[in-house]
Design a protein around this motif. Sequence first.
Motif, PDB file in Angstrom:
ATOM      1  N   SER A  23      38.929  34.201  36.821  1.00  0.00           N
ATOM      2  CA  SER A  23      37.829  34.453  35.903  1.00  0.00           C
ATOM      3  C   SER A  23      36.681  35.134  36.644  1.00  0.00           C
ATOM      4  O   SER A  23      36.245  34.678  37.700  1.00  0.00           O
ATOM      5  N   ASP A  24      36.204  36.256  36.113  1.00  0.00           N
ATOM      6  CA  ASP A  24      35.087  37.029  36.656  1.00  0.00           C
ATOM      7  C   ASP A  24      35.418  37.652  38.021  1.00  0.00           C
ATOM      8  O   ASP A  24      34.534  37.906  38.818  1.00  0.00           O
ATOM      9  N   ALA A  25      36.688  37.916  38.281  1.00  0.00           N
ATOM     10  CA  ALA A  25      37.096  38.510  39.553  1.00  0.00           C
ATOM     11  C   ALA A  25      37.482  39.975  39.364  1.00  0.00           C
ATOM     12  O   ALA A  25      37.743  40.430  38.262  1.00  0.00           O
ATOM     13  N   THR A  26      37.488  40.705  40.466  1.00  0.00           N
ATOM     14  CA  THR A  26      38.033  42.053  40.496  1.00  0.00           C
ATOM     15  C   THR A  26      39.380  41.964  41.186  1.00  0.00           C
ATOM     16  O   THR A  26      39.481  41.426  42.288  1.00  0.00           O
ATOM     17  N   VAL A  27      40.428  42.470  40.549  1.00  0.00           N
ATOM     18  CA  VAL A  27      41.790  42.376  41.081  1.00  0.00           C
ATOM     19  C   VAL A  27      42.250  43.763  41.518  1.00  0.00           C
ATOM     20  O   VAL A  27      42.107  44.734  40.775  1.00  0.00           O
ATOM     21  N   TYR A  28      42.769  43.833  42.743  1.00  0.00           N
ATOM     22  CA  TYR A  28      43.325  45.073  43.274  1.00  0.00           C
ATOM     23  C   TYR A  28      44.832  44.939  43.352  1.00  0.00           C
ATOM     24  O   TYR A  28      45.344  43.992  43.930  1.00  0.00           O
ATOM     25  N   LEU A  29      45.546  45.902  42.769  1.00  0.00           N
ATOM     26  CA  LEU A  29      47.003  45.902  42.780  1.00  0.00           C
ATOM     27  C   LEU A  29      47.488  47.206  43.403  1.00  0.00           C
ATOM     28  O   LEU A  29      46.961  48.274  43.085  1.00  0.00           O
ATOM     29  N   ASP A  30      48.486  47.111  44.287  1.00  0.00           N
ATOM     30  CA  ASP A  30      49.079  48.347  44.786  1.00  0.00           C
ATOM     31  C   ASP A  30      50.053  48.876  43.741  1.00  0.00           C
ATOM     32  O   ASP A  30      50.250  48.268  42.679  1.00  0.00           O
ATOM     33  N   GLY A  32      53.301  49.078  43.542  1.00  0.00           N
ATOM     34  CA  GLY A  32      54.426  48.201  43.223  1.00  0.00           C
ATOM     35  C   GLY A  32      54.028  47.040  42.331  1.00  0.00           C
ATOM     36  O   GLY A  32      54.717  46.716  41.357  1.00  0.00           O
ATOM     37  N   CYS A  33      52.907  46.403  42.653  1.00  0.00           N
ATOM     38  CA  CYS A  33      52.423  45.290  41.830  1.00  0.00           C
ATOM     39  C   CYS A  33      51.961  45.770  40.456  1.00  0.00           C
ATOM     40  O   CYS A  33      52.181  45.094  39.459  1.00  0.00           O
ATOM     41  N   SER A  34      51.335  46.934  40.418  1.00  0.00           N
ATOM     42  CA  SER A  34      50.898  47.476  39.120  1.00  0.00           C
ATOM     43  C   SER A  34      52.089  47.691  38.198  1.00  0.00           C
ATOM     44  O   SER A  34      52.037  47.353  37.017  1.00  0.00           O
ATOM     45  N   GLU A  35      53.173  48.219  38.758  1.00  0.00           N
ATOM     46  CA  GLU A  35      54.370  48.445  37.956  1.00  0.00           C
ATOM     47  C   GLU A  35      54.962  47.127  37.473  1.00  0.00           C
ATOM     48  O   GLU A  35      55.347  46.998  36.308  1.00  0.00           O
ATOM     49  N   ALA A  36      55.000  46.129  38.344  1.00  0.00           N
ATOM     50  CA  ALA A  36      55.528  44.816  37.957  1.00  0.00           C
ATOM     51  C   ALA A  36      54.649  44.162  36.892  1.00  0.00           C
ATOM     52  O   ALA A  36      55.159  43.606  35.919  1.00  0.00           O
ATOM     53  N   CYS A  55      41.869  47.208  39.615  1.00  0.00           N
ATOM     54  CA  CYS A  55      41.701  48.478  40.321  1.00  0.00           C
ATOM     55  C   CYS A  55      42.904  48.766  41.209  1.00  0.00           C
ATOM     56  O   CYS A  55      43.688  47.877  41.534  1.00  0.00           O
ATOM     57  N   SER A  56      42.999  50.012  41.633  1.00  0.00           N
ATOM     58  CA  SER A  56      44.068  50.448  42.523  1.00  0.00           C
ATOM     59  C   SER A  56      43.750  50.047  43.956  1.00  0.00           C
ATOM     60  O   SER A  56      42.679  50.373  44.477  1.00  0.00           O
ATOM     61  N   LEU A  57      44.681  49.366  44.598  1.00  0.00           N
ATOM     62  CA  LEU A  57      44.493  48.955  45.991  1.00  0.00           C
ATOM     63  C   LEU A  57      44.491  50.172  46.909  1.00  0.00           C
ATOM     64  O   LEU A  57      43.749  50.220  47.883  1.00  0.00           O
ATOM     65  N   GLU A  58      45.289  51.181  46.584  1.00  0.00           N
ATOM     66  CA  GLU A  58      45.348  52.381  47.422  1.00  0.00           C
ATOM     67  C   GLU A  58      44.039  53.176  47.387  1.00  0.00           C
ATOM     68  O   GLU A  58      43.702  53.860  48.346  1.00  0.00           O
ATOM     69  N   ASN A  59      43.305  53.075  46.288  1.00  0.00           N
ATOM     70  CA  ASN A  59      42.050  53.813  46.132  1.00  0.00           C
ATOM     71  C   ASN A  59      40.840  52.886  46.176  1.00  0.00           C
ATOM     72  O   ASN A  59      39.814  53.155  45.545  1.00  0.00           O
ATOM     73  N   MET A  60      40.943  51.809  46.924  1.00  0.00           N
ATOM     74  CA  MET A  60      39.885  50.796  46.990  1.00  0.00           C
ATOM     75  C   MET A  60      38.572  51.405  47.497  1.00  0.00           C
ATOM     76  O   MET A  60      38.555  52.211  48.421  1.00  0.00           O
ATOM     77  N   SER A  61      37.486  51.010  46.866  1.00  0.00           N
ATOM     78  CA  SER A  61      36.155  51.483  47.235  1.00  0.00           C
ATOM     79  C   SER A  61      35.164  50.333  47.114  1.00  0.00           C
ATOM     80  O   SER A  61      35.292  49.495  46.223  1.00  0.00           O
ATOM     81  N   PRO A  62      34.172  50.283  47.997  1.00  0.00           N
ATOM     82  CA  PRO A  62      33.148  49.234  47.878  1.00  0.00           C
ATOM     83  C   PRO A  62      32.385  49.310  46.557  1.00  0.00           C
ATOM     84  O   PRO A  62      31.848  48.323  46.080  1.00  0.00           O
ATOM     85  N   LEU A  63      32.361  50.473  45.933  1.00  0.00           N
ATOM     86  CA  LEU A  63      31.635  50.634  44.676  1.00  0.00           C
ATOM     87  C   LEU A  63      32.365  49.993  43.502  1.00  0.00           C
ATOM     88  O   LEU A  63      31.769  49.782  42.449  1.00  0.00           O
ATOM     89  N   SER A  82      43.477  40.699  46.073  1.00  0.00           N
ATOM     90  CA  SER A  82      44.373  41.818  46.372  1.00  0.00           C
ATOM     91  C   SER A  82      45.810  41.371  46.262  1.00  0.00           C
ATOM     92  O   SER A  82      46.170  40.326  46.786  1.00  0.00           O
ATOM     93  N   CYS A  83      46.612  42.161  45.589  1.00  0.00           N
ATOM     94  CA  CYS A  83      48.039  41.878  45.453  1.00  0.00           C
ATOM     95  C   CYS A  83      48.812  43.082  45.953  1.00  0.00           C
ATOM     96  O   CYS A  83      48.539  44.203  45.532  1.00  0.00           O
ATOM     97  N   SER A  84      49.753  42.843  46.841  1.00  0.00           N
ATOM     98  CA  SER A  84      50.550  43.919  47.389  1.00  0.00           C
ATOM     99  C   SER A  84      52.019  43.581  47.311  1.00  0.00           C
ATOM    100  O   SER A  84      52.419  42.437  47.526  1.00  0.00           O
ATOM    101  N   SER A  85      52.817  44.565  47.010  1.00  0.00           N
ATOM    102  CA  SER A  85      54.266  44.362  46.983  1.00  0.00           C
ATOM    103  C   SER A  85      54.864  44.451  48.371  1.00  0.00           C
ATOM    104  O   SER A  85      56.055  44.247  48.555  1.00  0.00           O
TER     105      SER A  85
END
Length: 87
Positions: A23-30, A32-36, A55-63, A82-85
């Motif tokens: 809840s109220d988090a920002t989730v980063y998926l690479d 492989g995880c995005s596809e799953a 958000c995309s883990l590959e395009n992670m930005s502090p903003l 962060s979730c990575s396959s």
Amino acid sequence: MESSVDVIRSCLDSIHQISDEVSDATVYLDAGCSEAFQFLGALPLLLELGVRAVCSLENMSPLDVVSFDFHLKTGWCKCCISCSSHL
């Protein structure tokens, strides 16, 4: 003796179990995880559980984490996940 497991239901149930943490988090998926998550139908579920952004883990930005919520008057998310396959 035969047994079957509904893998999609099992995965969605496990996401429900962490609902307090996401809840109220920002989730980063690479990629492989995005596809799953798309295949499982988990992206709408994450948003229903209160995830602020996916958000995309590959395009992670502090903003990515500085999104202002005009109702809560807060600019920072509670946490980043962060979730990575590749793990």
